[in-house]
Design a protein around this motif. Structure first.
Motif, mmCIF file in Angstrom:
data_model
loop_
_atom_site.group_PDB
_atom_site.id
_atom_site.type_symbol
_atom_site.label_atom_id
_atom_site.label_comp_id
_atom_site.label_asym_id
_atom_site.label_seq_id
_atom_site.Cartn_x
_atom_site.Cartn_y
_atom_site.Cartn_z
ATOM 1 N N SER A 105 14.409 -2.328 1.864
ATOM 2 C CA SER A 105 12.632 -1.692 1.109
ATOM 3 C C SER A 105 12.347 -0.776 1.937
ATOM 4 C CB SER A 105 11.503 -2.903 1.281
ATOM 5 O OG SER A 105 11.929 -3.940 1.288
ATOM 6 N N ARG A 106 12.403 -0.424 3.398
ATOM 7 C CA ARG A 106 12.527 0.591 4.129
ATOM 8 C C ARG A 106 13.546 2.488 3.886
ATOM 9 N NH1 ARG A 106 12.488 -1.447 8.852
ATOM 10 N NH2 ARG A 106 14.916 -0.797 9.339
ATOM 11 N N LEU A 107 14.823 2.042 3.386
ATOM 12 C CA LEU A 107 15.600 2.779 3.267
ATOM 13 C C LEU A 107 15.004 2.840 1.523
ATOM 14 C CD1 LEU A 107 18.546 1.983 3.958
ATOM 15 C CD2 LEU A 107 17.692 3.330 4.654
ATOM 16 N N VAL A 108 14.593 2.733 0.841
ATOM 17 C CA VAL A 108 14.591 3.003 -0.871
ATOM 18 C C VAL A 108 13.268 3.871 -0.863
ATOM 19 C CG1 VAL A 108 13.702 2.462 -2.727
ATOM 20 C CG2 VAL A 108 15.775 1.209 -1.825
ATOM 21 N N LEU A 109 12.018 3.638 -0.272
ATOM 22 C CA LEU A 109 11.246 3.856 -0.212
ATOM 23 C C LEU A 109 11.128 5.180 0.453
ATOM 24 C CD1 LEU A 109 7.904 1.251 0.586
ATOM 25 C CD2 LEU A 109 8.744 2.668 -2.101
ATOM 26 N N GLN B 292 8.210 4.070 -10.228
ATOM 27 C CA GLN B 292 7.807 2.798 -10.916
ATOM 28 C C GLN B 292 9.601 1.872 -10.118
ATOM 29 O OE1 GLN B 292 6.874 2.369 -14.880
ATOM 30 N NE2 GLN B 292 4.649 3.917 -14.388
ATOM 31 N N LEU B 293 10.240 2.971 -10.382
ATOM 32 C CA LEU B 293 11.596 2.274 -10.082
ATOM 33 C C LEU B 293 11.804 1.880 -8.827
ATOM 34 C CD1 LEU B 293 14.422 1.695 -10.922
ATOM 35 C CD2 LEU B 293 14.750 3.726 -10.607
ATOM 36 N N ILE B 294 12.365 3.251 -7.771
ATOM 37 C CA ILE B 294 11.725 3.187 -6.306
ATOM 38 C C ILE B 294 10.530 1.729 -6.034
ATOM 39 C CG2 ILE B 294 12.716 4.927 -5.712
ATOM 40 C CD1 ILE B 294 10.413 5.596 -4.811
ATOM 41 N N THR B 295 9.521 1.646 -6.487
ATOM 42 C CA THR B 295 8.891 0.874 -5.782
ATOM 43 C C THR B 295 9.045 -0.883 -6.763
ATOM 44 O OG1 THR B 295 7.184 1.570 -7.501
ATOM 45 C CG2 THR B 295 7.260 2.858 -5.290
ATOM 46 N N ALA B 296 10.381 -0.596 -7.804
ATOM 47 C CA ALA B 296 9.682 -2.509 -8.240
ATOM 48 C C ALA B 296 10.267 -3.189 -7.581
ATOM 49 C CB ALA B 296 10.793 -1.705 -9.616
ATOM 50 N N GLN B 297 10.679 -3.173 -6.355
ATOM 51 C CA GLN B 297 10.593 -4.453 -5.482
ATOM 52 C C GLN B 297 9.252 -5.239 -4.964
ATOM 53 O OE1 GLN B 297 12.452 -3.021 -1.967
ATOM 54 N NE2 GLN B 297 12.683 -1.241 -2.680
ATOM 55 N N VAL B 298 8.096 -4.240 -4.968
ATOM 56 C CA VAL B 298 7.035 -5.258 -4.741
ATOM 57 C C VAL B 298 5.608 -4.553 -6.080
ATOM 58 C CG1 VAL B 298 6.958 -4.614 -2.521
ATOM 59 C CG2 VAL B 298 6.314 -2.370 -3.970
ATOM 60 N N SER B 299 6.480 -3.694 -7.346
ATOM 61 C CA SER B 299 4.802 -3.597 -8.213
ATOM 62 C C SER B 299 6.167 -4.200 -9.608
ATOM 63 C CB SER B 299 4.302 -2.399 -8.026
ATOM 64 O OG SER B 299 5.607 -1.122 -7.668
ATOM 65 N N ALA B 300 6.519 -2.669 -9.982
ATOM 66 C CA ALA B 300 6.665 -2.764 -11.498
ATOM 67 C C ALA B 300 7.837 -3.032 -11.744
ATOM 68 C CB ALA B 300 6.452 -1.317 -12.094
ATOM 69 N N PRO C 206 0.827 -1.202 0.273
ATOM 70 C CA PRO C 206 -0.252 0.360 0.001
ATOM 71 C C PRO C 206 0.327 1.690 -0.150
ATOM 72 C CG PRO C 206 -1.138 -1.901 0.997
ATOM 73 C CD PRO C 206 0.211 -1.727 0.779
ATOM 74 N N ALA C 207 1.765 1.195 0.959
ATOM 75 C CA ALA C 207 2.743 2.300 0.630
ATOM 76 C C ALA C 207 3.517 2.833 -0.497
ATOM 77 C CB ALA C 207 3.595 2.328 1.340
ATOM 78 N N SER C 208 3.894 1.649 -1.245
ATOM 79 C CA SER C 208 4.238 1.862 -2.434
ATOM 80 C C SER C 208 3.510 2.305 -3.709
ATOM 81 C CB SER C 208 4.899 0.202 -2.996
ATOM 82 O OG SER C 208 6.026 -0.017 -1.949
ATOM 83 N N GLU C 209 2.401 1.912 -3.607
ATOM 84 C CA GLU C 209 0.361 2.201 -4.611
ATOM 85 C C GLU C 209 0.742 3.789 -4.261
ATOM 86 O OE1 GLU C 209 -2.487 -0.251 -3.453
ATOM 87 O OE2 GLU C 209 -1.519 -1.980 -4.008
ATOM 88 N N ALA C 210 0.797 3.723 -2.962
ATOM 89 C CA ALA C 210 0.592 5.730 -2.497
ATOM 90 C C ALA C 210 1.646 5.917 -3.395
ATOM 91 C CB ALA C 210 0.799 5.883 -0.571
ATOM 92 N N ILE C 211 2.670 6.057 -3.979
ATOM 93 C CA ILE C 211 3.684 6.742 -3.789
ATOM 94 C C ILE C 211 4.018 6.728 -5.284
ATOM 95 C CG2 ILE C 211 6.855 6.367 -4.614
ATOM 96 C CD1 ILE C 211 6.647 5.312 -1.858
ATOM 97 N N THR C 212 3.015 5.554 -5.722
ATOM 98 C CA THR C 212 2.984 5.768 -7.417
ATOM 99 C C THR C 212 1.920 6.218 -7.607
ATOM 100 O OG1 THR C 212 3.656 3.335 -7.029
ATOM 101 C CG2 THR C 212 2.489 4.518 -9.141
ATOM 102 N N ASP C 213 0.856 6.697 -6.859
ATOM 103 C CA ASP C 213 0.030 7.871 -7.332
ATOM 104 C C ASP C 213 0.146 8.599 -7.278
ATOM 105 O OD1 ASP C 213 -1.532 5.709 -7.734
ATOM 106 O OD2 ASP C 213 -2.827 5.854 -6.070
ATOM 107 N N LEU C 214 0.627 9.004 -6.043
ATOM 108 C CA LEU C 214 1.557 10.629 -6.046
ATOM 109 C C LEU C 214 2.092 10.975 -7.248
ATOM 110 C CD1 LEU C 214 2.304 13.572 -4.194
ATOM 111 C CD2 LEU C 214 4.071 11.542 -3.146
ATOM 112 N N ALA C 215 3.632 10.072 -7.753
ATOM 113 C CA ALA C 215 3.807 10.287 -8.827
ATOM 114 C C ALA C 215 3.405 10.959 -9.525
ATOM 115 C CB ALA C 215 4.862 8.865 -9.076
ATOM 116 N N ARG C 216 2.089 9.763 -10.458
ATOM 117 C CA ARG C 216 1.032 10.195 -11.288
ATOM 118 C C ARG C 216 0.366 11.643 -11.761
ATOM 119 N NH1 ARG C 216 -1.734 3.906 -10.982
ATOM 120 N NH2 ARG C 216 0.223 3.432 -12.320
ATOM 121 N N ARG C 217 -0.156 12.319 -10.141
ATOM 122 C CA ARG C 217 -0.905 12.842 -9.694
ATOM 123 C C ARG C 217 0.376 14.500 -9.962
ATOM 124 N NH1 ARG C 217 -3.553 10.788 -5.177
ATOM 125 N NH2 ARG C 217 -1.835 10.881 -3.958
ATOM 126 N N MET C 218 1.166 13.969 -9.817
ATOM 127 C CA MET C 218 2.328 14.922 -10.486
ATOM 128 C C MET C 218 2.497 14.517 -11.993
ATOM 129 S SD MET C 218 5.263 14.645 -6.983
ATOM 130 C CE MET C 218 6.596 15.473 -7.846
#
Length: 311
Positions: free
Chosen positions: A236-240, A298-306, A164-176
């Motif tokens: 995961s913690r450091l990258v996100l 997408q890059l920083i969340t790739a370990q759990v998503s893309a 869910p945290a990764s999805e929140a970061i991805t959604d933020l980037a999409r809004r930007m």
């Protein structure tokens, strides 16, 4: 057919933190009440489910830390009530005094956010007739509720909330990215002050979005602590976290850009914001930046998503 849509929505939401928290807290409270009925002398030991309700959190780490603070606060309040009842009993001035002492002692016993619970426990116990019996029953119920809450999360380990945290970061980037695309479409046109101000307001709303992502990321970090499911949680913690810091800087720059465009709209009310060749260069700049921001998320969340290589 009318019930299928809400049912599908409920199934999709079964892993959301709010839904998980509701189910787990309810189950733990009921179990604590049943156990307290067998072990406590009270006919309705509601302190046990109340404690379990407050102790059980959505992550194992927060459950452990909350349980300790909760037990500290209740035990401290009960001991204060026993002492006051032996000396003065319940009067208006003793009530005020025990509240004052309880709120003063709360931080000393590491009660944390449960400092008011020290005073509440003391008042409830002081106000009954059989103070000693009720006091120790209350301590027992509190320990039962805390133990059930802790064991519940140990036996039924909470999920890891990195997704869910990764999805929140991805959604933020999409809004930007969407905001930058809108800006790109308006650079070579006549832009009214109202339209430019709307883009500035949209950029300012990113601050609230970042705060929400930060809260989701803190929850994800807590879910990695003391969790037997996690093996490489630190990465995961450091990258996100560092990724969110970078996006926050981008949001600040984007807000400043929108502020500048709004000022230009004020200064040039009857003409385009930029000459054609400058507008074209800025269009390319914003377009590339928009893609870069989304790809970075997408890059920083790739370990759990893309896919990291494509990003």
């Amino acid at each position: 057919m009318s019930f299928s849509a809400p049912l599908r929505q409920l199934v999709r939401r079964h892993r959301e933190p709010a839904v998980v928290q509701t189910v787990r807290s309810t189950a733990a409270a009921v179990i604590a009440y049943v156990v307290a009925l067998r072990l406590s002398g009270e006919p309705a030991p509601l302190t046990a489910p109340l404690t379990a309700l407050l102790v059980v959190q959505v992550t194992l780490y927060s459950t452990l830390t909350t349980g300790i603070r909760r037990v500290n606060s209740v035990v401290a309040g009960v001991l204060l009530a026993i002492g006051f009842s032996a000396l003065v009993g319940l009067t208006w001035w003793s009530l005020g005094l025990i509240i004052l002492v309880s709120l003063t002692i709360g931080p000393l016993v590491k009660a944390g956010e449960f400092v008011p619970e020290v005073a509440i426990s003391a008042m409830l116990v002081l106000g009954v007739t059989r103070v000693a019996d009720t006091a120790w029953d209350r301590v027992l119920e509190t320990l039962i509720g805390a133990a059930v809450g802790l064991l519940f999360n140990v036996l039924f380990v909470p999920p890891v909330w990195v997704g869910p945290a990764s999805e929140a970061i991805t959604d933020l980037a999409r809004r930007m990215r969407a905001l930058m695309v809108h800006i790109t479409d308006e650079l070579d046109q006549h832009t009214t002050v109202e339209k430019a101000a709307a883009r500035l307001h949209e950029a300012r709303r990113l601050d609230n979005d970042i705060a929400q992502v930060d809260a989701a990321l803190r929850q994800a970090e807590d879910s990695l602590r003391l969790n037997p499911r996690v093996r490489e949680g630190l990465l995961s913690r450091l990258v996100l976290r560092t990724g969110l810091d970078t996006l926050e800087i981008c949001a600040v720059v984007l807000r400043v850009s929108c502020r500048t465009l709004t000022d230009l709209a004020h200064a040039r009310p009857a003409e385009p914001l930029f000459p054609t060749h400058i507008a074209q260069a800025l269009r390319e700049l914003y377009a590339h930046t928009a893609v870069a921001v989304e790809s970075f998320a997408q890059l920083i969340t790739a370990q759990v998503s893309a896919n990291a290589e494509e990003a």
